[in-house]
Design a protein around this motif. Sequence first.
Motif, short mmCIF file in Angstrom:
data_model
loop_
_atom_site.label_atom_id
_atom_site.label_comp_id
_atom_site.label_asym_id
_atom_site.label_seq_id
_atom_site.Cartn_x
_atom_site.Cartn_y
_atom_site.Cartn_z
N LEU B 88 7.90 136.37 44.73
CA LEU B 88 7.67 135.00 44.32
C LEU B 88 8.66 134.60 43.24
CD1 LEU B 88 4.60 136.49 44.59
CD2 LEU B 88 3.90 134.16 44.24
N PHE B 105 5.18 128.26 40.52
CA PHE B 105 5.48 129.39 41.38
C PHE B 105 5.92 128.91 42.76
CE2 PHE B 105 4.08 133.18 39.16
CZ PHE B 105 3.26 132.68 38.17
N GLY B 106 6.87 129.62 43.36
CA GLY B 106 7.15 129.44 44.77
C GLY B 106 6.04 130.07 45.59
N THR B 107 6.03 129.80 46.89
CA THR B 107 4.97 130.31 47.74
C THR B 107 5.17 131.76 48.13
OG1 THR B 107 6.14 129.37 49.63
CG2 THR B 107 4.36 128.06 48.69
#
Lengths: 113, 115
Positions: B88, B105-107
Motif C-alpha cells: 500500500l 492510503f492507496g488501495t
Amino acid sequence: NAGVTQTPKFRILKIGQSMTLQCTQDMNHNYMYWYRQDPGMGLKLIYYSVGAGITDKGEVPNGYNVSRSTTEDFPLRLELAAPSQTSVYFCASSYGTRIGGYTFGSGTRLTVV
Amino acid sequence: QKEVEQDPGPLSVPEGAIVSLNCTYSNSAFQYFMWYRQYSRKGPELLMYTYSSGNKEDGRFTAQVDKSSKYISLFIRDSQPSDSATYLCAMSFFLTTSGTYKYIFGTGTRLKVLA
C-alpha cells in the motif's frame, strides 16, 4: 514490546447487537487511529485521537463511537451493528502525524449477519 | 477522481525479478510518501517513507518520488517468495484547518513472487 494489540481477532455479530473493539499500545504514542479495510476500498479512517481525552471524526464515523481515557487505550464501540459494518478493523498509533508511519495492530475481522 | 490511485494487481513475478509498484496522486499538496507491506490477515507495516523527490534505498527496496509527475514507485530487487504481500502506498499533507496531517492510503497492489 507488544506494539499495538487488538482484541478480539474475530467476531460474528447479529444485526442490532453492540460490541467494543479493544486497542492498546505500549509505545507511549500520542496519536491513535481506527481504520476499516474493505476489499478494493483501501483503508478508511473512522476516528482518531491526538491524546487522552481528545477524539475526532474521520471519513466514515457513522455507527461508531470512541473514547480515549488513557494514552494506552483507544476502544471503538459499535452500536446497533449493521451488515455494512462487516469489515476488517485496524487500530494504529504514531508519535505524531508529521512524518514517519503508523504502527498497526493485527486487526479484528468482524462479520455482521 | 480518487486522490490516490494504485493498480490492485495481482502482479505475479518469478523469484529474482525486479518488481515495480506504483501510485499516482492528484493533490500537489502531498508532502510525505510512505510504502506499507501487508501480509495476508495481518496489519500493514511501514516499509519506507520519503519527503522529497528523488530516490531512497533500503536494502533491496528503493522508493522513488516524482512530484512533478505526481507519481511514486517502490522497486524491489531480487524479489523473494517472502515478498509476496499487498503493498500500500500512503501520502500525507498538513491541514491548516485542523492543525493535523491528512493521511491517504492507496488501495494496495497484491504481489505474488513465484519460487
